[in-house]
Design a protein around this motif. Structure first.
Motif, mmCIF file in Angstrom:
data_model
loop_
_atom_site.group_PDB
_atom_site.id
_atom_site.type_symbol
_atom_site.label_atom_id
_atom_site.label_comp_id
_atom_site.label_asym_id
_atom_site.label_seq_id
_atom_site.Cartn_x
_atom_site.Cartn_y
_atom_site.Cartn_z
ATOM 1 N N ASP A 130 -1.810 -5.730 6.941
ATOM 2 C CA ASP A 130 -2.683 -4.733 7.554
ATOM 3 C C ASP A 130 -1.873 -3.477 7.851
ATOM 4 O O ASP A 130 -0.803 -3.555 8.460
ATOM 5 N N GLY A 131 -2.382 -2.333 7.438
ATOM 6 C CA GLY A 131 -1.716 -1.076 7.737
ATOM 7 C C GLY A 131 -0.772 -0.624 6.641
ATOM 8 O O GLY A 131 -0.602 -1.285 5.612
ATOM 9 N N PRO A 132 -0.124 0.517 6.875
ATOM 10 C CA PRO A 132 0.750 1.103 5.856
ATOM 11 C C PRO A 132 2.037 0.310 5.692
ATOM 12 O O PRO A 132 2.446 -0.440 6.582
ATOM 13 N N VAL A 133 2.663 0.482 4.539
ATOM 14 C CA VAL A 133 3.931 -0.182 4.253
ATOM 15 C C VAL A 133 4.927 0.833 3.726
ATOM 16 O O VAL A 133 4.561 1.897 3.223
ATOM 17 N N VAL A 134 6.199 0.496 3.859
ATOM 18 C CA VAL A 134 7.268 1.200 3.162
ATOM 19 C C VAL A 134 7.765 0.273 2.061
ATOM 20 O O VAL A 134 8.014 -0.908 2.300
ATOM 21 N N LEU A 135 7.876 0.804 0.865
ATOM 22 C CA LEU A 135 8.395 0.049 -0.261
ATOM 23 C C LEU A 135 9.843 0.452 -0.525
ATOM 24 O O LEU A 135 10.160 1.639 -0.564
ATOM 25 N N VAL A 136 10.697 -0.539 -0.728
ATOM 26 C CA VAL A 136 12.097 -0.295 -1.064
ATOM 27 C C VAL A 136 12.389 -1.017 -2.365
ATOM 28 O O VAL A 136 12.139 -2.222 -2.483
ATOM 29 N N GLY A 137 12.891 -0.293 -3.359
ATOM 30 C CA GLY A 137 13.207 -0.903 -4.634
ATOM 31 C C GLY A 137 14.618 -0.567 -5.066
ATOM 32 O O GLY A 137 14.989 0.611 -5.099
ATOM 33 N N TYR B 181 2.039 10.972 -6.690
ATOM 34 C CA TYR B 181 2.957 12.091 -6.442
ATOM 35 C C TYR B 181 2.861 12.619 -5.013
ATOM 36 O O TYR B 181 3.709 13.393 -4.584
ATOM 37 N N ASP B 182 1.833 12.188 -4.273
ATOM 38 C CA ASP B 182 1.678 12.611 -2.881
ATOM 39 C C ASP B 182 2.406 11.687 -1.909
ATOM 40 O O ASP B 182 2.510 12.005 -0.720
ATOM 41 N N VAL B 183 2.882 10.543 -2.377
ATOM 42 C CA VAL B 183 3.572 9.592 -1.517
ATOM 43 C C VAL B 183 5.021 10.040 -1.341
ATOM 44 O O VAL B 183 5.751 10.195 -2.323
ATOM 45 N N PRO B 184 5.475 10.281 -0.105
ATOM 46 C CA PRO B 184 6.864 10.727 0.110
ATOM 47 C C PRO B 184 7.860 9.699 -0.415
ATOM 48 O O PRO B 184 7.619 8.486 -0.369
ATOM 49 N N ALA B 185 8.969 10.208 -0.911
ATOM 50 C CA ALA B 185 9.994 9.326 -1.483
ATOM 51 C C ALA B 185 11.361 9.663 -0.903
ATOM 52 O O ALA B 185 11.637 10.809 -0.533
ATOM 53 N N THR B 186 12.194 8.654 -0.837
ATOM 54 C CA THR B 186 13.606 8.809 -0.507
ATOM 55 C C THR B 186 14.417 8.197 -1.639
ATOM 56 O O THR B 186 14.116 7.082 -2.078
ATOM 57 N N VAL C 20 3.112 1.989 -5.990
ATOM 58 C CA VAL C 20 2.661 3.269 -5.434
ATOM 59 C C VAL C 20 1.467 3.788 -6.235
ATOM 60 O O VAL C 20 0.482 4.284 -5.670
ATOM 61 N N ASP C 21 1.534 3.670 -7.551
ATOM 62 C CA ASP C 21 0.430 4.109 -8.411
ATOM 63 C C ASP C 21 -0.830 3.286 -8.160
ATOM 64 O O ASP C 21 -1.940 3.824 -8.163
ATOM 65 N N ALA C 22 -0.656 1.987 -7.906
ATOM 66 C CA ALA C 22 -1.803 1.105 -7.694
ATOM 67 C C ALA C 22 -2.402 1.243 -6.304
ATOM 68 O O ALA C 22 -3.614 1.047 -6.121
ATOM 69 N N ARG C 23 -1.551 1.551 -5.288
ATOM 70 C CA ARG C 23 -2.006 1.624 -3.898
ATOM 71 C C ARG C 23 -1.436 2.868 -3.207
ATOM 72 O O ARG C 23 -0.758 2.769 -2.179
ATOM 73 N N PRO C 24 -1.725 4.053 -3.705
ATOM 74 C CA PRO C 24 -1.123 5.248 -3.110
ATOM 75 C C PRO C 24 -1.549 5.502 -1.675
ATOM 76 O O PRO C 24 -0.815 6.136 -0.909
ATOM 77 N N ASP C 25 -2.709 4.985 -1.292
ATOM 78 C CA ASP C 25 -3.202 5.188 0.073
ATOM 79 C C ASP C 25 -2.613 4.197 1.064
ATOM 80 O O ASP C 25 -2.823 4.331 2.273
ATOM 81 N N ARG C 26 -1.838 3.216 0.599
ATOM 82 C CA ARG C 26 -1.281 2.201 1.482
ATOM 83 C C ARG C 26 0.220 2.368 1.710
ATOM 84 O O ARG C 26 0.784 1.683 2.565
ATOM 85 N N VAL C 27 0.866 3.228 0.952
ATOM 86 C CA VAL C 27 2.322 3.338 1.002
ATOM 87 C C VAL C 27 2.710 4.590 1.795
ATOM 88 O O VAL C 27 2.374 5.710 1.420
ATOM 89 N N ALA C 28 3.426 4.367 2.903
ATOM 90 C CA ALA C 28 3.874 5.486 3.731
ATOM 91 C C ALA C 28 5.070 6.200 3.115
ATOM 92 O O ALA C 28 5.232 7.417 3.269
ATOM 93 N N ARG C 29 5.929 5.442 2.448
ATOM 94 C CA ARG C 29 7.116 6.013 1.801
ATOM 95 C C ARG C 29 7.636 5.018 0.775
ATOM 96 O O ARG C 29 7.562 3.808 0.988
ATOM 97 N N ALA C 30 8.154 5.543 -0.309
ATOM 98 C CA ALA C 30 8.840 4.735 -1.319
ATOM 99 C C ALA C 30 10.319 5.093 -1.287
ATOM 100 O O ALA C 30 10.671 6.274 -1.340
ATOM 101 N N VAL C 31 11.169 4.076 -1.187
ATOM 102 C CA VAL C 31 12.613 4.293 -1.118
ATOM 103 C C VAL C 31 13.251 3.681 -2.361
ATOM 104 O O VAL C 31 13.103 2.478 -2.617
ATOM 105 N N TYR C 32 13.944 4.523 -3.105
ATOM 106 C CA TYR C 32 14.576 4.104 -4.357
ATOM 107 C C TYR C 32 16.081 3.985 -4.127
ATOM 108 O O TYR C 32 16.753 4.995 -3.889
#
Length: 235
Positions: A65-72, A167-172, A84-96
Motif C-alpha cells: 500500500d502506498g508509494p515505493v522506492v525502487l533500487v536496482g 520520465y516523470d519519476v525522479p531518479a538517482t 517504473v514504466d509499468a507503474r509510474p504512479d506508484r514509484v516515488a523514486r528509482a535508484v540505479y
C-alpha cells in the motif's frame, strides 16, 4: 517508505544484507528480492526472461500500500526501469546503483558466455579492471561461492516500454565504476548508452567511487547513499 531492492546478475536477496541495516534503523521497510531462476544453483531457468523479472517486481509493488522506492543494482536497473514504466504512479523514486535505465529494444548484456539456459558468473579475467576495484580476494571468493547462474533470456531479451510517464519519476544514479562527470559527458555527446537516462526529467547523481559491486566493497557508504536518496523530495 517501502524500499524494494533488486539485485544484479548472479545475486539473490541476501546480497543486500550489509546495506539494509541503515535503512531499517531509519524506520524504512525494506524488501530485498530474489528473482525467478536465482533461488539456487540448481533452480530451473529455462524460459525465464526479462519480463518475468519485471513482473515479479511489479507484483511486489502491487502488494504494497502506498508509494515505493525502487533500487536496482547493475542488471537490476533494467528491471526496475521496466517496473517504473509499468507503474509510474506508484514509484516515488528509482535508484540505479552502478546502473541505469534500459531503453526500448535494448538488451542488458547479450555478450556474456552462455551454458544452455544459464549464464554463469564469468572468470574474473573477463571483467574490466574498473569492475573489480576494492573487490579483494576474500570478497571475490565470497561472491563466487554465493553466485547463481543468471537465466540466459534475462541477459538477452529486449526491453519493451509503453508509458512515457516513466520520465516523470525522479531518479538517482549512484555512480561507482564510471563517475558522474563521465555520465554527464556521455549525455552531452548523445551516447546511446545513456539515451534513456537523458530523457528522465529529474536525475540526481551521487559519486561512490569503487568497483561494480558496492554492496560488497562499500556497503556502509552505499547504505548511506540510499538513505539520502530515499529521503530526497522531488523538486
Amino acid at each position: 517508505m517501502d524500499i524494494i531492492l533488486v539485485p544484479g546478475f548472479w545475486l539473490d536477496a541476501s546480497s543486500w544484507s550489509e546495506v539494509t541495516p541503515a535503512l531499517v534503523a531509519a524506520g524504512h521497510r525494506v524488501h530485498p528480492l530474489t528473482l525467478p531462476g536465482l533461488e539456487a544453483v540448481d533452480a530451473p531457468r529455462a524460459g525465464i526472461g526479462l519480463r518475468d523479472h519485471i513482473d515479479t517486481v511489479v507484483a511486489k509493488v502491487d502488494a504494497i500500500d502506498g508509494p515505493v522506492v525502487l533500487v536496482g543494482h547493475s542488471g537490476g536497473g533494467a528491471v526496475i526501469h521496466g517496473v517504473v514504466d509499468a507503474r509510474p504512479d506508484r514509484v516515488a523514486r528509482a535508484v540505479y546503483v552502478d546502473s541505469g535505465p534500459l531503453g526500448e529494444g535494448a538488451a542488458i548484456n547479450d555478450s556474456l558466455p552462455v551454458e544452455g539456459d544459464d549464464v554463469p558468473l564469468p572468470p574474473w579475467d573477463d571483467f574490466e579492471e574498473a569492475d573489480l576495484i576494492d573487490l579483494d580476494d576474500g570478497l571475490r571468493a565470497m561472491f563466487r561461492a554465493r553466485a547463481v547462474p543468471e537465466p540466459r533470456l534475462v541477459t538477452s531479451d529486449q526491453q519493451h516500454l509503453h508509458d512515457e510517464r516513466r520520465y516523470d519519476v525522479p531518479a538517482t544514479v549512484i555512480a561507482c565504476e564510471f563517475p558522474s562527470a563521465v555520465l554527464a559527458e556521455w549525455i552531452e555527446a548523445g551516447h546511446p548508452y545513456v539515451a534513456e537516462l537523458a530523457r528522465i526529467r529529474e536525475v540526481e547523481y551521487v559519486d561512490l567511487p569503487t568497483g561494480h559491486w558496492p554492496q560488497f566493497t562499500r556497503p556502509a557508504e552505499l547504505g548511506a547513499a540510499l538513505l539520502a536518496a530515499v529521503d530526497r523530495r522531488p523538486r
